[in-house]
Write an enzyme that holds these catalytic residues in place. Sequence first.
Site, PDB file in Angstrom:
ATOM      1  N   ASP A 156     -16.483   2.058  19.945  1.00 54.68           N
ATOM      2  CA  ASP A 156     -15.391   0.861  19.672  1.00 54.68           C
ATOM      3  C   ASP A 156     -15.894   0.074  18.566  1.00 54.68           C
ATOM      4  O   ASP A 156     -17.202  -0.562  18.724  1.00 54.68           O
ATOM      5  CB  ASP A 156     -15.502   0.150  21.121  1.00 54.68           C
ATOM      6  CG  ASP A 156     -14.363  -1.065  21.038  1.00 54.68           C
ATOM      7  OD1 ASP A 156     -14.548  -1.903  19.975  1.00 54.68           O
ATOM      8  OD2 ASP A 156     -13.637  -1.267  21.995  1.00 54.68           O
ATOM      9  N   HIS A 157     -15.293   0.176  17.581  1.00 54.32           N
ATOM     10  CA  HIS A 157     -15.891  -0.609  16.282  1.00 54.32           C
ATOM     11  C   HIS A 157     -16.212  -1.998  16.580  1.00 54.32           C
ATOM     12  O   HIS A 157     -17.173  -2.620  15.844  1.00 54.32           O
ATOM     13  CB  HIS A 157     -15.059  -0.322  14.860  1.00 54.32           C
ATOM     14  CG  HIS A 157     -13.726  -1.171  14.730  1.00 54.32           C
ATOM     15  ND1 HIS A 157     -12.762  -0.995  15.497  1.00 54.32           N
ATOM     16  CD2 HIS A 157     -13.634  -2.618  13.883  1.00 54.32           C
ATOM     17  CE1 HIS A 157     -11.907  -1.999  15.001  1.00 54.32           C
ATOM     18  NE2 HIS A 157     -12.543  -2.785  14.219  1.00 54.32           N
TER      19      HIS A 157
ATOM     20  N   ARG B 109      -7.429  20.778   8.337  1.00 49.69           N
ATOM     21  CA  ARG B 109      -6.580  21.997   7.864  1.00 49.69           C
ATOM     22  C   ARG B 109      -6.413  22.361   6.480  1.00 49.69           C
ATOM     23  O   ARG B 109      -6.172  23.477   6.034  1.00 49.69           O
ATOM     24  CB  ARG B 109      -5.251  21.959   8.830  1.00 49.69           C
ATOM     25  CG  ARG B 109      -5.556  22.577  10.036  1.00 49.69           C
ATOM     26  CD  ARG B 109      -4.010  22.552  10.745  1.00 49.69           C
ATOM     27  NE  ARG B 109      -3.375  21.405  10.516  1.00 49.69           N
ATOM     28  CZ  ARG B 109      -2.198  21.088  11.141  1.00 49.69           C
ATOM     29  NH1 ARG B 109      -1.899  22.036  11.930  1.00 49.69           N
ATOM     30  NH2 ARG B 109      -1.494  19.815  10.794  1.00 49.69           N
TER      31      ARG B 109
ATOM     32  N   LYS C  62     -11.277   5.629  19.503  1.00 54.16           N
ATOM     33  CA  LYS C  62     -10.319   5.205  20.455  1.00 54.16           C
ATOM     34  C   LYS C  62      -8.910   5.551  19.930  1.00 54.16           C
ATOM     35  O   LYS C  62      -8.608   5.899  18.758  1.00 54.16           O
ATOM     36  CB  LYS C  62     -10.185   3.484  20.618  1.00 54.16           C
ATOM     37  CG  LYS C  62      -9.868   2.996  19.015  1.00 54.16           C
ATOM     38  CD  LYS C  62      -9.603   1.353  19.519  1.00 54.16           C
ATOM     39  CE  LYS C  62      -7.971   1.155  19.853  1.00 54.16           C
ATOM     40  NZ  LYS C  62      -7.376   0.844  18.491  1.00 54.16           N
TER      41      LYS C  62
ATOM     42  N   LYS D 240     -19.943  -4.791  15.058  1.00 53.74           N
ATOM     43  CA  LYS D 240     -19.751  -6.181  14.591  1.00 53.74           C
ATOM     44  C   LYS D 240     -21.085  -6.927  14.640  1.00 53.74           C
ATOM     45  O   LYS D 240     -21.675  -7.143  15.856  1.00 53.74           O
ATOM     46  CB  LYS D 240     -18.555  -6.948  14.683  1.00 53.74           C
ATOM     47  CG  LYS D 240     -17.252  -6.064  14.210  1.00 53.74           C
ATOM     48  CD  LYS D 240     -16.110  -7.208  14.592  1.00 53.74           C
ATOM     49  CE  LYS D 240     -14.505  -6.314  14.521  1.00 53.74           C
ATOM     50  NZ  LYS D 240     -14.223  -6.264  13.035  1.00 53.74           N
TER      51      LYS D 240
ATOM     52  N   HIS E 119     -11.291  -3.307  22.565  1.00 55.87           N
ATOM     53  CA  HIS E 119     -11.880  -4.457  21.839  1.00 55.87           C
ATOM     54  C   HIS E 119     -12.094  -5.925  22.747  1.00 55.87           C
ATOM     55  O   HIS E 119     -13.011  -6.308  22.762  1.00 55.87           O
ATOM     56  CB  HIS E 119     -11.289  -4.927  20.589  1.00 55.87           C
ATOM     57  CG  HIS E 119     -10.873  -3.877  19.561  1.00 55.87           C
ATOM     58  ND1 HIS E 119     -11.994  -2.786  19.639  1.00 55.87           N
ATOM     59  CD2 HIS E 119      -9.851  -3.385  18.957  1.00 55.87           C
ATOM     60  CE1 HIS E 119     -11.424  -1.613  18.658  1.00 55.87           C
ATOM     61  NE2 HIS E 119     -10.135  -2.287  18.419  1.00 55.87           N
TER      62      HIS E 119
ATOM     63  N   ASP F 177      -3.647  -1.196  22.508  1.00 49.83           N
ATOM     64  CA  ASP F 177      -4.304  -1.274  20.999  1.00 49.83           C
ATOM     65  C   ASP F 177      -5.396  -2.112  20.953  1.00 49.83           C
ATOM     66  O   ASP F 177      -6.605  -1.751  20.239  1.00 49.83           O
ATOM     67  CB  ASP F 177      -3.413  -1.567  20.254  1.00 49.83           C
ATOM     68  CG  ASP F 177      -3.796  -1.271  18.850  1.00 49.83           C
ATOM     69  OD1 ASP F 177      -4.248  -0.374  18.304  1.00 49.83           O
ATOM     70  OD2 ASP F 177      -3.732  -2.384  17.902  1.00 49.83           O
TER      71      ASP F 177
ATOM     72  N   GLU G 176      -4.320 -11.515  14.434  1.00 46.09           N
ATOM     73  CA  GLU G 176      -4.259 -10.769  13.399  1.00 46.09           C
ATOM     74  C   GLU G 176      -2.800 -11.160  12.349  1.00 46.09           C
ATOM     75  O   GLU G 176      -1.922 -11.506  13.184  1.00 46.09           O
ATOM     76  CB  GLU G 176      -3.940  -9.292  13.476  1.00 46.09           C
ATOM     77  CG  GLU G 176      -5.291  -8.860  14.101  1.00 46.09           C
ATOM     78  CD  GLU G 176      -5.166  -7.159  14.349  1.00 46.09           C
ATOM     79  OE1 GLU G 176      -5.554  -6.423  13.355  1.00 46.09           O
ATOM     80  OE2 GLU G 176      -4.457  -6.700  15.092  1.00 46.09           O
TER      81      GLU G 176
ATOM     82  N   LYS H  43      -0.172  -9.196  16.685  1.00 46.40           N
ATOM     83  CA  LYS H  43      -0.083  -8.886  15.210  1.00 46.40           C
ATOM     84  C   LYS H  43       0.885 -10.375  14.886  1.00 46.40           C
ATOM     85  O   LYS H  43       1.853 -10.902  15.384  1.00 46.40           O
ATOM     86  CB  LYS H  43       0.702  -7.945  15.169  1.00 46.40           C
ATOM     87  CG  LYS H  43       0.179  -6.748  15.676  1.00 46.40           C
ATOM     88  CD  LYS H  43      -0.848  -5.966  14.568  1.00 46.40           C
ATOM     89  CE  LYS H  43      -1.559  -4.457  15.082  1.00 46.40           C
ATOM     90  NZ  LYS H  43      -2.913  -4.442  14.542  1.00 46.40           N
TER      91      LYS H  43
ATOM     92  N   ASP I 218      -8.840  24.566  11.911  1.00 45.68           N
ATOM     93  CA  ASP I 218      -7.803  24.144  12.791  1.00 45.68           C
ATOM     94  C   ASP I 218      -8.289  23.799  14.270  1.00 45.68           C
ATOM     95  O   ASP I 218      -8.891  24.927  14.812  1.00 45.68           O
ATOM     96  CB  ASP I 218      -6.790  25.202  12.790  1.00 45.68           C
ATOM     97  CG  ASP I 218      -5.499  24.562  13.498  1.00 45.68           C
ATOM     98  OD1 ASP I 218      -5.508  23.970  14.345  1.00 45.68           O
ATOM     99  OD2 ASP I 218      -4.380  25.288  13.171  1.00 45.68           O
ATOM    100  N   ILE I 219      -8.364  22.589  14.836  1.00 46.50           N
ATOM    101  CA  ILE I 219      -8.636  22.638  15.926  1.00 46.50           C
ATOM    102  C   ILE I 219      -8.129  23.403  17.132  1.00 46.50           C
ATOM    103  O   ILE I 219      -8.675  23.597  18.151  1.00 46.50           O
ATOM    104  CB  ILE I 219      -8.531  21.000  16.213  1.00 46.50           C
ATOM    105  CG1 ILE I 219      -9.530  20.031  15.371  1.00 46.50           C
ATOM    106  CG2 ILE I 219      -8.804  20.661  17.690  1.00 46.50           C
ATOM    107  CD1 ILE I 219      -9.214  18.775  15.478  1.00 46.50           C
TER     108      ILE I 219
HETATM  109  C1  BG6 Z   1      -7.803  -1.307  15.546  1.00 47.98           C
HETATM  110  C2  BG6 Z   1      -6.582  -1.497  16.185  1.00 47.98           C
HETATM  111  O1  BG6 Z   1      -8.573  -0.557  16.702  1.00 47.98           O
HETATM  112  O2  BG6 Z   1      -8.454  -2.734  15.369  1.00 47.98           O
HETATM  113  C3  BG6 Z   1      -5.834  -2.115  14.949  1.00 47.98           C
HETATM  114  O3  BG6 Z   1      -5.855  -0.189  16.459  1.00 47.98           O
HETATM  115  C4  BG6 Z   1      -6.268  -3.454  14.548  1.00 47.98           C
HETATM  116  O4  BG6 Z   1      -4.357  -2.390  15.386  1.00 47.98           O
HETATM  117  C5  BG6 Z   1      -7.760  -3.307  14.272  1.00 47.98           C
HETATM  118  O5  BG6 Z   1      -5.679  -3.976  13.560  1.00 47.98           O
HETATM  119  C6  BG6 Z   1      -8.399  -4.776  14.120  1.00 47.98           C
HETATM  120  O6  BG6 Z   1     -10.004  -4.492  13.919  1.00 47.98           O
HETATM  121  P1  BG6 Z   1     -10.666  -5.610  12.792  1.00 47.98           P
HETATM  122  O7  BG6 Z   1     -12.033  -5.034  13.034  1.00 47.98           O
HETATM  123  O8  BG6 Z   1      -9.782  -5.754  11.628  1.00 47.98           O
HETATM  124  O9  BG6 Z   1     -10.269  -6.827  13.932  1.00 47.98           O
END
Ligand code: BG6
Length: 480
Positions: A176-177, A43, A147, A181, A239, A234, A215, A329, A85-86
């Site tokens: 999903d990142h 926007r 996500k 990896k 993941h 989360d 983490e 965390k 704007d969506i």
């Molecule tokens: C995200 C979460 O998808 O992945 C975060 O929402 C988390 O809370 C993160 O910190 C962790 O990713 P990575 O690649 O740093 O392990």
Amino acid sequence: MPHTFVIFGASGDLTSRKLIPALYNLRRKGRLPEDAKIVGVSRTPFSHEDWRKELTETTAKFTGDLFDAALWEEFSQSIYYQPGDIGQDEDFAKLAAFLDELEGGEPSTRVYYLSTAPRFYGQACERLGKAGLADETNGERRVVIEKPFGTDGASARELNKTVHCAFDEHQVYRIDHYLGKETVQNLMVLRFANTIFEPVWNRNYIDHVQITVAEEVEVGKRAGYYDSAGVVRDMFQNHILQLLMITAMEAPIRYAADPVRDEKVKVLQAVRTMSADEVKTSTMRGQYRGYTAEEGVDARSRTATFAAMKLSIDNWRWQGVPFYLRSGKAMSCRTTQIVIQFREPPHMLFDDGPRSVSEANRLVIQVQPNEGIQMHFETKVPDQGMKMRQTDLDFNYQREFRGTMPEAYERLLLDALEGDASLFARADEVEAAWAICDPILHAWAERDRPTLYMYDPGFWGPEESTEWMYQEGRQWFDIC
Ligand code: BG6
């Protein structure tokens, strides 16, 4: 065919921190199609030049030593901005006209990346559909969805339905990142490109599996989102279950999107659904001290920032082999690891004092950081009779291949542009993952819910989780 990468949520954090640096790195390595163009949509009323200027700063910051000002200058000429704007149909009509003009009306490959707040995913797909932007008569059209995909099973099913009104499943890339990896992909290579692991990768030789995603960071600026999500939504639903699927899946008939995803989904379908009573004995939740004082967190919040759970997979390979998963965390250090703990030999010849299962062979897959794999085994201590000690074979990516590991987004964005969905989640996969998490989340929300244990930042979660593992006759491998 021209390639166009359209980012919704262009002014957001993910775009500047991850997406643009990943696209720039792909160009630097000569992997991005020469004709690729990037269009940002949000926007904020930017001009193309304003946006390029802003991205110059952020990309320099997030790519560090890899930033080359001359290359960026050239690359940034293929970056455009279209305000929109969506929530507005007419903005999608304007976007359609802009994209047609940019591509000269040629057939093209377009990837729409939804990097917006999750509540906009459904509407964005609906309006892309209405504006004819999902229609594949003039090229390929794909949508990448970040996500979280839903907040429970029902909302994920609803979202899938909405997305499917505009896009066919083959056009949908749920990202999903973790799948981007290198070490996660290497888990498939380890299992399916070597002969020595498969014969022992089952209930006959494996005592249990541990997957830890720890983490060191606290929730920080994302507290508002995190407080309504918590650690299961989360980290586990996406993941950690991805890591579980790849560890436990059967070999697919070939490496392609559907055969891989078919096998992954079968793992989730075999995970035993927990009853409310089982949730009490097979899960554990915690919150770090100080969490409720974070800005954006309700002072009475009961949100879990740590969870541990035991899952059982009811199939021939894994019957009786517990999978212990944990994540939190504010833990001791940042580490993601998968530990395959093998059984003890059936009969021990060497009398070397009492032994526990944690002294048997162990394979540690270090997903991050210090990416690598260690195999622990017993060795005779020289000159001390038959005394033994655990030693290891140690493979380390950095030592072996040098160079920096690419960011997960590079591989995933390229795959989306090239139409390879192997590393993206399918509709049934996300729904099956929610089917595992929903009963846990429900039981945790009930009146007679299990205790929320407190832990100090900098520890491996609550002490009770160590105790819980002892009661299971096992121990966590707390390795930094
Ligand atoms: C995200 C979460 O998808 O992945 C975060 O929402 C988390 O809370 C993160 O910190 C962790 O990713 P990575 O690649 O740093 O392990």
